[in-house]
Design a protein around this motif. Sequence first.
Motif, short mmCIF file in Angstrom:
data_model
loop_
_atom_site.label_atom_id
_atom_site.label_comp_id
_atom_site.label_asym_id
_atom_site.label_seq_id
_atom_site.Cartn_x
_atom_site.Cartn_y
_atom_site.Cartn_z
N VAL A 226 0.84 -1.20 0.00
CA VAL A 226 0.00 0.00 0.00
C VAL A 226 0.88 1.25 0.00
N ALA A 227 1.97 1.25 0.77
CA ALA A 227 2.87 2.40 0.82
C ALA A 227 3.47 2.70 -0.55
N LEU A 228 3.76 1.65 -1.32
CA LEU A 228 4.40 1.82 -2.62
C LEU A 228 3.40 2.03 -3.76
N ALA A 251 1.18 -0.55 12.46
CA ALA A 251 0.13 0.44 12.23
C ALA A 251 0.63 1.84 12.53
N GLU A 252 1.45 1.98 13.55
CA GLU A 252 2.01 3.28 13.91
C GLU A 252 3.19 3.65 13.00
N ILE A 253 4.08 2.67 12.77
CA ILE A 253 5.28 2.93 11.96
C ILE A 253 4.91 3.39 10.55
N TYR A 254 3.93 2.72 9.94
CA TYR A 254 3.61 3.02 8.54
C TYR A 254 2.80 4.29 8.33
N LYS A 255 2.35 4.91 9.43
CA LYS A 255 1.78 6.25 9.30
C LYS A 255 2.81 7.19 8.67
N SER A 256 4.09 7.00 9.08
CA SER A 256 5.17 7.84 8.56
C SER A 256 5.45 7.57 7.09
N LEU A 270 -5.97 -1.10 5.18
CA LEU A 270 -4.78 -0.28 4.96
C LEU A 270 -5.06 0.61 3.76
N LYS A 271 -4.90 1.93 3.91
CA LYS A 271 -5.22 2.87 2.85
C LYS A 271 -4.07 3.84 2.63
N LYS A 272 -3.73 4.06 1.37
CA LYS A 272 -2.69 5.03 1.04
C LYS A 272 -3.25 6.43 1.20
N VAL A 273 -2.51 7.29 1.93
CA VAL A 273 -2.92 8.67 2.12
C VAL A 273 -1.80 9.58 1.66
N SER A 274 -2.18 10.73 1.14
CA SER A 274 -1.17 11.67 0.66
C SER A 274 -0.59 12.45 1.83
N GLY A 275 0.57 12.99 1.62
CA GLY A 275 1.23 13.76 2.67
C GLY A 275 2.72 13.55 2.64
N LYS A 276 3.42 14.33 3.42
CA LYS A 276 4.88 14.25 3.46
C LYS A 276 5.33 13.00 4.18
N LEU A 277 6.30 12.30 3.61
CA LEU A 277 6.82 11.08 4.21
C LEU A 277 7.88 11.40 5.26
N ASN A 278 7.89 10.65 6.34
CA ASN A 278 8.95 10.74 7.34
C ASN A 278 10.07 9.81 6.92
N LYS A 279 11.25 10.32 6.77
CA LYS A 279 12.35 9.52 6.24
C LYS A 279 12.91 8.50 7.24
N ILE A 296 10.43 -2.90 6.22
CA ILE A 296 10.52 -1.44 6.35
C ILE A 296 11.67 -0.89 5.51
N ALA A 297 12.82 -1.57 5.56
CA ALA A 297 13.98 -1.11 4.78
C ALA A 297 13.66 -1.10 3.28
N VAL A 298 13.03 -2.17 2.80
CA VAL A 298 12.70 -2.26 1.37
C VAL A 298 11.63 -1.24 1.00
N THR A 299 10.67 -1.02 1.87
CA THR A 299 9.64 0.01 1.61
C THR A 299 10.30 1.37 1.42
N CYS A 300 11.19 1.73 2.34
CA CYS A 300 11.86 3.02 2.26
C CYS A 300 12.68 3.12 0.97
N PHE A 301 13.35 2.04 0.61
CA PHE A 301 14.11 2.03 -0.64
C PHE A 301 13.18 2.26 -1.84
N GLY A 302 12.04 1.59 -1.85
CA GLY A 302 11.09 1.74 -2.94
C GLY A 302 10.51 3.14 -3.02
N LEU A 303 10.40 3.82 -1.87
CA LEU A 303 9.89 5.18 -1.83
C LEU A 303 10.97 6.21 -2.14
N GLY A 304 12.22 5.77 -2.21
CA GLY A 304 13.32 6.68 -2.49
C GLY A 304 13.79 7.49 -1.30
N ILE A 305 13.41 7.05 -0.09
CA ILE A 305 13.79 7.78 1.12
C ILE A 305 14.77 6.95 1.95
N GLY A 306 15.45 7.60 2.87
CA GLY A 306 16.39 6.90 3.73
C GLY A 306 15.74 6.44 5.01
#
Length: 408
Positions: A226-228, A251-256, A270-279, A296-306
């Motif tokens: 959903v994050a990707l 549930a809390e971690i993926y809010k970011s 689980l629903k994708k919401v728009s907004g600024k991502l926490n790196k 979590i590591a792979v999600t962040c990589f897929g989102l292009g964030i650290g």
Amino acid sequence: MNLKLERIPNIESNTLQITGSKSETNRLLILQALYPNIGIENVSNSDDSELMQKALKSDEIIVDIHHAGTAMRFLTAYFAVKNGRETILTGSKRMKERPIKILVEALEQLGCEIGYENEHGYPPIRIKGKRPETNSVSLQANVSSQYISALMLIAPSLPNGLEIVLEGKVTSVPYINMTLSLLSDVGIKGVFNDNKITINPCDKISPKNIVVESDWSSASYFYSIVALSDNTSVTIGSYKKQSYQGDAKLAEIYKSLGVETTFDQNTITLKKVSGKLNKLEEGLDLSNSPDTAQTIAVTCFGLGIGCYLTGLHTLKIKETDRLEALKNEIEKLGGQVHITENSLRLEPSESIKKDVTIATYHDHRMAMAFAPLALKTSLYVEDANVVSKSYPDFWLDLKKLGFKILEA
């Protein structure tokens, strides 16, 4: 079996039923073996839980649990107190490289008799079951919680129960609390105060029927999907808001990471919401939920964030050295990863290479953690059947969401 995952633009909204928690199931199976009038519903269909059931029913001297680490720890304690039974507990090549010494030494404090068949401190082990001579044991607090839970699960069957003294800072507290809660659910009293766990003896319990909550570790892959994704939702069951599982922190971690969780009776959406991502670059301590680190590591990589993940010391003794494996595979895709004995730092990146082959290292979580990247690029997954260790229906469920998966 190797698979190719073709890139897809987005996923289809759908509802999925996830198998029962492997962690809860395996604990309850040990309790059921000690107290047969416990009934269990929504039992995990994972390889690990099936191997546990087979081992508990076996009358053979040699019991082979293959890659099932939880089964190795729990069954070591279980067979150690089965008076008069001799068992050789063994497993896969990787299992013979995973340490068991800390648990063996704790059981020896109780008067149990366990020897090593090959290398000292590692399986296979020869267990001569006997009734423990004492009701107190101490061990380091920062060890795998499975060692501690193994002792807790056999404790009520001992004549005087068991007092477990933990030395130092306790890690993986949620898994200890999970074991304590499941003991309570079947009517066994236990207390965890400061660094001491006390479990009361229990000769018999009233008939109980326990429903296993679905696995939150398995839910992590759908959080990643959903994050990707661009704009979608996925509903999965059966989950509860007041969970015993530490991985419910998702549930809390993926809010970011742009995912909103809605609880409705026994499902979560689980629903994708728009907004600024926490790196997540300031540090996310996963010592209470280390099994989510790969996702979590792979999600962040897929989102292009650290991201900077800590509390990962137990990952080096899992099915593979998960920190090294993550570094290897993310860097093949074009990322940059720095690891220590306890942490992983992922640098932000702007692109992902395509048609890279992901090695799974006989580790189910490697296959499942990288699969959501098909929303960003095409990729191959080696030894894809390894997912059966915890989630046999994983690839089928991804196809229900519209993933294009082909044998390669």
